[in-house]
Design a protein around this motif. Structure first.
Motif, PDB file in Angstrom:
ATOM      1  N   LEU A 137      -6.074  -8.752   8.902  1.00 32.61           N
ATOM      2  CA  LEU A 137      -6.465  -8.444   7.661  1.00 32.61           C
ATOM      3  C   LEU A 137      -5.212  -7.794   7.150  1.00 32.61           C
ATOM      4  N   PHE A 138      -5.039  -6.119   7.071  1.00 31.35           N
ATOM      5  CA  PHE A 138      -3.845  -5.810   6.835  1.00 31.35           C
ATOM      6  C   PHE A 138      -2.771  -6.813   6.826  1.00 31.35           C
ATOM      7  N   GLN A 139      -2.348  -7.591   7.888  1.00 32.91           N
ATOM      8  CA  GLN A 139      -0.634  -8.002   7.658  1.00 32.91           C
ATOM      9  C   GLN A 139      -1.376  -9.327   6.822  1.00 32.91           C
ATOM     10  N   ARG A 140      -2.324 -10.235   6.641  1.00 31.01           N
ATOM     11  CA  ARG A 140      -2.389 -11.398   6.203  1.00 31.01           C
ATOM     12  C   ARG A 140      -2.686 -11.286   4.436  1.00 31.01           C
ATOM     13  N   ARG A 141      -3.247 -10.055   4.488  1.00 32.51           N
ATOM     14  CA  ARG A 141      -3.362  -8.953   2.598  1.00 32.51           C
ATOM     15  C   ARG A 141      -1.694  -8.759   2.039  1.00 32.51           C
ATOM     16  N   LYS A 142      -0.906  -8.101   3.005  1.00 32.14           N
ATOM     17  CA  LYS A 142       0.322  -7.456   2.496  1.00 32.14           C
ATOM     18  C   LYS A 142       1.463  -9.209   2.331  1.00 32.14           C
ATOM     19  N   GLN A 143       1.157  -9.674   3.389  1.00 28.31           N
ATOM     20  CA  GLN A 143       2.121 -11.198   2.821  1.00 28.31           C
ATOM     21  C   GLN A 143       1.351 -12.058   1.574  1.00 28.31           C
ATOM     22  N   ASN A 144      -0.033 -11.664   1.124  1.00 27.91           N
ATOM     23  CA  ASN A 144      -0.454 -12.152  -0.038  1.00 27.91           C
ATOM     24  C   ASN A 144       0.133 -11.234  -1.220  1.00 27.91           C
ATOM     25  N   PHE A 145      -0.078 -10.229  -0.639  1.00 23.80           N
ATOM     26  CA  PHE A 145       0.624  -9.194  -2.006  1.00 23.80           C
ATOM     27  C   PHE A 145       1.977  -9.305  -2.530  1.00 23.80           C
ATOM     28  N   LEU A 146       3.176  -9.779  -1.318  1.00 27.28           N
ATOM     29  CA  LEU A 146       3.836 -10.373  -1.683  1.00 27.28           C
ATOM     30  C   LEU A 146       4.485 -11.883  -2.253  1.00 27.28           C
ATOM     31  N   VAL A 147       3.529 -12.293  -2.083  1.00 28.04           N
ATOM     32  CA  VAL A 147       3.314 -13.421  -2.848  1.00 28.04           C
ATOM     33  C   VAL A 147       3.499 -12.795  -4.564  1.00 28.04           C
ATOM     34  N   ASP A 148       1.767 -12.003  -4.617  1.00 25.32           N
ATOM     35  CA  ASP A 148       2.138 -11.268  -5.565  1.00 25.32           C
ATOM     36  C   ASP A 148       2.816 -11.089  -6.905  1.00 25.32           C
ATOM     37  N   MET A 149       3.817  -9.869  -5.628  1.00 24.95           N
ATOM     38  CA  MET A 149       4.717  -9.686  -6.197  1.00 24.95           C
ATOM     39  C   MET A 149       6.032 -10.743  -7.123  1.00 24.95           C
ATOM     40  N   GLU A 150       5.808 -11.813  -6.199  1.00 24.43           N
ATOM     41  CA  GLU A 150       6.194 -12.539  -7.036  1.00 24.43           C
ATOM     42  C   GLU A 150       7.028 -13.123  -8.902  1.00 24.43           C
ATOM     43  N   LYS A 151       4.925 -12.617  -9.078  1.00 22.23           N
ATOM     44  CA  LYS A 151       4.537 -13.489 -10.338  1.00 22.23           C
ATOM     45  C   LYS A 151       4.447 -12.605 -11.519  1.00 22.23           C
ATOM     46  N   THR A 152       4.862 -12.583 -12.407  1.00 23.17           N
ATOM     47  CA  THR A 152       5.548 -11.740 -13.238  1.00 23.17           C
ATOM     48  C   THR A 152       3.724 -10.846 -14.146  1.00 23.17           C
ATOM     49  N   SER A 153       2.497 -12.397 -13.837  1.00 24.84           N
ATOM     50  CA  SER A 153       0.995 -11.896 -14.712  1.00 24.84           C
ATOM     51  C   SER A 153       0.764 -10.501 -13.732  1.00 24.84           C
ATOM     52  N   PHE A 154       1.113 -10.582 -12.210  1.00 23.45           N
ATOM     53  CA  PHE A 154       0.985  -9.985 -11.442  1.00 23.45           C
ATOM     54  C   PHE A 154       1.588  -7.698 -11.908  1.00 23.45           C
ATOM     55  N   VAL A 155       2.386  -8.379 -12.261  1.00 27.40           N
ATOM     56  CA  VAL A 155       3.153  -7.418 -11.551  1.00 27.40           C
ATOM     57  C   VAL A 155       3.260  -6.421 -13.295  1.00 27.40           C
ATOM     58  N   ALA A 156       2.746  -7.207 -14.040  1.00 28.73           N
ATOM     59  CA  ALA A 156       2.028  -6.384 -16.004  1.00 28.73           C
ATOM     60  C   ALA A 156       0.963  -6.154 -15.473  1.00 28.73           C
ATOM     61  N   ARG A 157       0.287  -6.822 -14.994  1.00 25.98           N
ATOM     62  CA  ARG A 157      -0.894  -6.056 -14.725  1.00 25.98           C
ATOM     63  C   ARG A 157      -1.268  -5.217 -14.034  1.00 25.98           C
ATOM     64  N   GLU A 158      -0.285  -5.000 -12.577  1.00 20.24           N
ATOM     65  CA  GLU A 158      -0.259  -3.465 -11.934  1.00 20.24           C
ATOM     66  C   GLU A 158      -0.076  -2.205 -12.959  1.00 20.24           C
ATOM     67  N   LEU A 159       1.407  -3.104 -13.862  1.00 17.58           N
ATOM     68  CA  LEU A 159       2.383  -1.710 -14.478  1.00 17.58           C
ATOM     69  C   LEU A 159       1.417  -1.336 -15.797  1.00 17.58           C
ATOM     70  N   PHE A 160       0.691  -2.214 -16.543  1.00 15.79           N
ATOM     71  CA  PHE A 160      -0.662  -1.769 -17.215  1.00 15.79           C
ATOM     72  C   PHE A 160      -1.371  -0.684 -16.768  1.00 15.79           C
ATOM     73  N   ASN A 161      -2.118  -0.776 -15.944  1.00 17.05           N
ATOM     74  CA  ASN A 161      -3.358   0.202 -15.449  1.00 17.05           C
ATOM     75  C   ASN A 161      -2.637   0.800 -14.936  1.00 17.05           C
ATOM     76  N   GLU A 162      -1.588   0.987 -14.197  1.00 17.01           N
ATOM     77  CA  GLU A 162      -0.547   2.772 -13.979  1.00 17.01           C
ATOM     78  C   GLU A 162       0.225   2.855 -15.532  1.00 17.01           C
ATOM     79  N   GLN A 163       0.649   2.604 -16.717  1.00 18.15           N
ATOM     80  CA  GLN A 163       0.535   3.782 -17.860  1.00 18.15           C
ATOM     81  C   GLN A 163      -0.998   3.943 -18.691  1.00 18.15           C
ATOM     82  N   LEU A 164      -2.062   2.676 -18.356  1.00 17.68           N
ATOM     83  CA  LEU A 164      -2.763   2.989 -19.854  1.00 17.68           C
ATOM     84  C   LEU A 164      -4.233   4.035 -18.871  1.00 17.68           C
TER      85      LEU A 164
END
Lengths: 427, 412
Positions: A137-164
């Motif tokens: 599961l960790f292995q799969r989630r990690k790979q999906n995470f790497l795909v997500d990190m290529e999406k501007t929408s995902f990166v922006a959401r993570e950054l927004f929650n961190e700032q807020l």
């Protein structure tokens, strides 16, 4: 008589909503069970709400991974056997982890509940979180995470929650690729053991429910002994305000993802229903101010939305859009302008009437059938409330005034405390 | 089982009514028999762009959304390669508002250059958001032209390229409207606490005087049988190497459609399905892998797609997929496994009848396929499938020369 196509045919304002009856029961071990009956199909849904959302976890991935691991093996059954049985009966096991609560759902034909319910509870009560499945599961989630990190929408959401919320806050802490290596089985197992037990559960049952179903649930879930429930942690958000947007550059992006917002209030606060109306006018429906300006007038985006989010440790307003990269700055400016306008000028009676009617229609849909109603109920139960909250919401919608909307804007649209995040391009 | 009444207006509009007393809402679904397959190959993405213009006001009603929202209604629409579908949910007492709005935009749109220009921009941003600004977002733009050489399924609904959207003229928009948006080219379905007489009266009143139009007969070239394996390899800034395979399958009304759908379930529906069990959980060759059918009206595609795990070569991944496909071609599927996927189909059909709007959409689609009664025969059609038929269909489907393959190489 010739048909008059220019004239809107007579229509009614929606003023009545039938809030369905919620039966409140207790299982033998005192787990609360809320029952909402109804539906034309022989289908039943059980939601187990556990004090096990992200806020309860001391490490980022622990809470969601614990929920997803529930059906990956129990003392008596392997992951494969569990999957085979759920699939054989056409039933769905649905774990979701929100910021505050975890919800484990079972969706089943009523005729198969005798088979699917014991299995459902076995996965929650007797999960062994096997090492091998966890590693996969960790292995799969990690790979999906790497795909997500290529999406501007995902990166922006993570950054927004961190700032807020702050980078240490459970609502704000970002996922890092190392988390998939550094989260230990013990972390997940300890979390599971302390959070998945009957003292932390509340149950919501909906669909074509009979007394026999309730008995079945009591005999399966109502027999373990309870301990003291875990309280939801109180952790104050630590926003980082700045006049300039926080930008994450992605050079090959053809669109930028913008996320903006500020801390507001949650459902405990008396202003919440009125603020919800303001946010709907601003960006909560297809004809909203933001959609009119940024999509329908300027054509910068396919869609732009604002929403009010209630969390136990404070609520927030969030605005999101993916916009043409060349117009990122203009879009940010226009969003702020629309906020200012709502502070400076009262909404017209027409616009307000439209939103009132729209929101009443929306509420009617939230109570259309027992499954929709049980989903709606989940959103208030975690605040210790019931449908009386929606009675208050309904009264607020029907009686809201332009003055009140403006007062809400002045009170909550504080541009000094606005967080702006951009992923993509900003030049 | 979904019961319904059906009648047809003089202008050819087919109307279906399903009675459901359990809800205060009604759903109104209007399906037009036009999709991306009806486009000129040099002007693709048109049907979808047109769908956007349907919300920009009609001949007598300057704004579509405002009156609907005022009457507490909600609406949306979608376009695919086969159809364009518009839908509304609204409180029952305001049903007439839906008839007023839908009939006026079937009568005629308020065509305007300015609105066209704005919606071109919006659709171009949609193109970017969904197809260009996502990892693997362009797979549909690459795989379709590889698999289809003749049939218009060779382009996705959004269109082949942005320039096709940019170059659209107002005359083409008008032309498209009068060619395809006609009562005799549409199916209207109303579901909710309504009776047929009431819907009949409203239909006559609002749609009755819309003229029948000359809708061109669809005459599409069938895709010829594929006789050699095709390959396209691309390099993209994506994190994982990824495989997409497309196999030509039968059309929606074919007898073998149900067996094909069950094959996709055996391979990929649910955690216990073969691809997930074998290739993700046991062999760990893929981080995720899926098999599904497009289920198009004309002969569609069976798609297999998977993200390779770190360090696994394309050859190894391809061989593992081939092994799974060979197994279903060469060995009879176990009765128990077949029953599992049949049960799941049965349950999903029951679940699909929970939602009012879903029922309206499904009725419209089956009526378009030829007869809405088909919807109630679905469970039985799936039940009848035998292990022998599964094997026979798989043997034709998964021939190596029936495969078009797209490989994404992750750029380091």
């Amino acid at each position: 008589m010739k048909l008059n196509r220019l004239q809107h045919p007579a229509f009614n304002k929606i003023e009545h909503i039938n809030f369905p009856k919620v039966e409140q029961l207790k299982l033998d071990n005192n787990i609360p069970l809320y029952v909402i009956k109804g539906g034309s199909q022989p289908v039943i849904k059980l939601d187990l709400m556990a004090n096990a959302g992200a806020i309860f976890g001391d490490k980022k991935l622990v809470a969601p991974i614990a929920a997803i691991m529930l059906n990956e093996g129990t003392r008596e059954r392997t992951a494969h056997e569990i999957a085979e049985i759920f699939d054989f009966y056409g039933a769905y096991f649905q774990p979701t982890t929100e910021k505050d609560m975890a919800f484990i759902g079972l969706f089943s034909l009523t005729k198969h509940l005798e088979k699917t319910l014991p299995l459902f509870y076995d996965t929650i009560e007797n999960s062994t979180l096997p090492k091998k499945e966890l590693a996969t599961l960790f292995q799969r989630r990690k790979q999906n995470f790497l795909v997500d990190m290529e999406k501007t929408s995902f990166v922006a959401r993570e950054l927004f929650n961190e700032q807020l919320f702050g980078k240490e806050h459970p609502y704000g802490v970002k996922t890092k690729v190392d988390d998939y290596e550094n989260t230990m089985r013990d972390d997940v197992y300890n979390f599971y053991k302390s959070h998945y037990n009957s003292s932390n559960y509340q149950l919501i049952l909906s669909g074509q429910v009979t007394d026999a179903h309730i008995k079945l649930i009591n005999s399966n879930i109502g027999q373990t002994t309870s301990k003291t429930p875990i309280d939801l942690p109180v952790i104050k958000p630590q926003p980082s305000y700045s006049q300039d947007p926080t930008v994450s550059i992605k050079n090959d992006a053809v669109q930028s993802s913008i996320r903006m917002g500020c801390l507001t209030i949650n459902k405990f606060h008396a202003d919440y229903p009125a603020l919800k109306i303001l946010i709907t006018i601003f960006g909560g429906y297809f004809g909203s101010r933001l959609m009119k300006n940024i999509r329908e007038e300027k054509g910068y985006t396919y869609g732009i939305h604002a929403m009010l989010v209630s969390l136990r440790n404070g609520g927030c307003m969030g605005i999101g859009a993916d916009v043409k990269a060349e117009h990122t700055k203009e879009a940010v400016v226009e969003i702020k302008k629309e906020m200012d306008k709502l502070c400076q000028t009262k909404v017209s009676a027409n616009e307000l009437a439209l939103v009132q009617n729209y929101m009443m229609g929306e509420m009617l849909q939230m109570f259309d059938g027992s499954f929709a109603s049980s989903d709606t109920f989940k959103g208030v139960l975690q605040y210790g409330m019931g449908f009386e909250y929606f009675e208050r919401m309904k009264q607020t919608i029907l009686n809201i005034t332009p003055e009140k909307i403006q007062a809400m804007a002045i009170k909550y649209f504080n541009t000094d405390k606005l967080i702006t995040v951009v992923a993509g391009k900003y030049d | 089982m979904i019961t319904f009444d059906k009648f047809t207006l003089d202008n050819g509009l087919r109307i279906l009514v399903h009675h459901d007393e359990t809800t205060p809402m009604v759903a109104v679904n209007l399906l037009y028999d036009v999709g991306a397959r009806d486009e000129n190959p040099e002007k693709t993405g048109f049907a979808h762009l047109f769908e956007h213009l349907m919300f920009e006001g009609s001949v007598n009603i300057p704004n579509y959304d405002t009156p609907l929202q005022t009457a507490a209604g909600e609406n949306n629409a979608f376009t695919n390669n086969n159809i364009t579908n518009y839908y509304i949910t609204i409180p029952k007492e305001n049903l007439e508002t839906a008839f007023w709005l839908e009939s006026d935009r079937m009568l005629e749109l308020a065509f305007s250059q300015e609105k066209l220009d704005i919606q071109k921009k919006v659709v171009i941003e949609e193109f970017k958001q969904r197809y260009l600004n996502q990892p693997y977002g362009d797979w549909n733009l690459l795989l379709r032209p590889l698999a289809y050489k003749q049939h218009p399924y060779q382009w996705p609904t959004i269109g082949k390229e942005i320039s096709h959207i940019e170059n659209t003229t107002l005359d083409e928009v008008k032309d498209f409207f009068f060619k395809h948006y006609a009562p005799n080219n549409a199916v209207l379905v109303v579901t909710g606490n309504v009776d047929t007489e009431e819907v009949k009266a409203l239909s006559e009143k609002w749609f009755g005087d819309i003229p029948k139009r000359n809708v061109p007969t669809r005459n599409l070239t069938a895709e010829p049988k594929q006789t050699e394996y095709r390959l396209n390899e691309v390099e993209r800034p994506v994190p994982l190497n990824t495989i997409f395979q497309a196999y030509h399958m039968v059309d929606r009304l074919s007898h073998d459609y149900y067996a094909t759908d069950l094959i996709s379930d055996i391979l990929s529906n649910g955690k216990s399905a073969r691809l997930n069990q074998h290739l993700v959980n046991e062999q760990k060759l893929f981080s995720q892998i899926n098999g599904y059918i497009t289920g198009d009206i004309d002969a569609g595609l069976f798609i297999v797609t998977g993200n390779l795990s770190e360090g696994v070569s394309f050859e190894k991944g391809q061989a593992a997929i081939r092994h799974e496909l060979d197994a279903i071609m060469n060995q009879l599927t176990d009765e128990n496994e077949l029953n599992k996927v049949k049960n799941k189909v049965e349950a999903n059909l029951v679940y699909s009848e929970i939602n009012l709007l879903n029922k309206a959409m499904n009725l419209a689609y089956f009526e378009l396929l030829g007869d809405a009664h088909l919807i109630n025969a679905e469970t039985e059609s799936y039940q009848k499938v035998t292990p022998q038929q599964i094997q026979k269909v798989a043997k034709e489907l998964f021939r190596k020369e029936n495969c078009s393959e797209l490989l994404y190489h992750a750029k380091q």
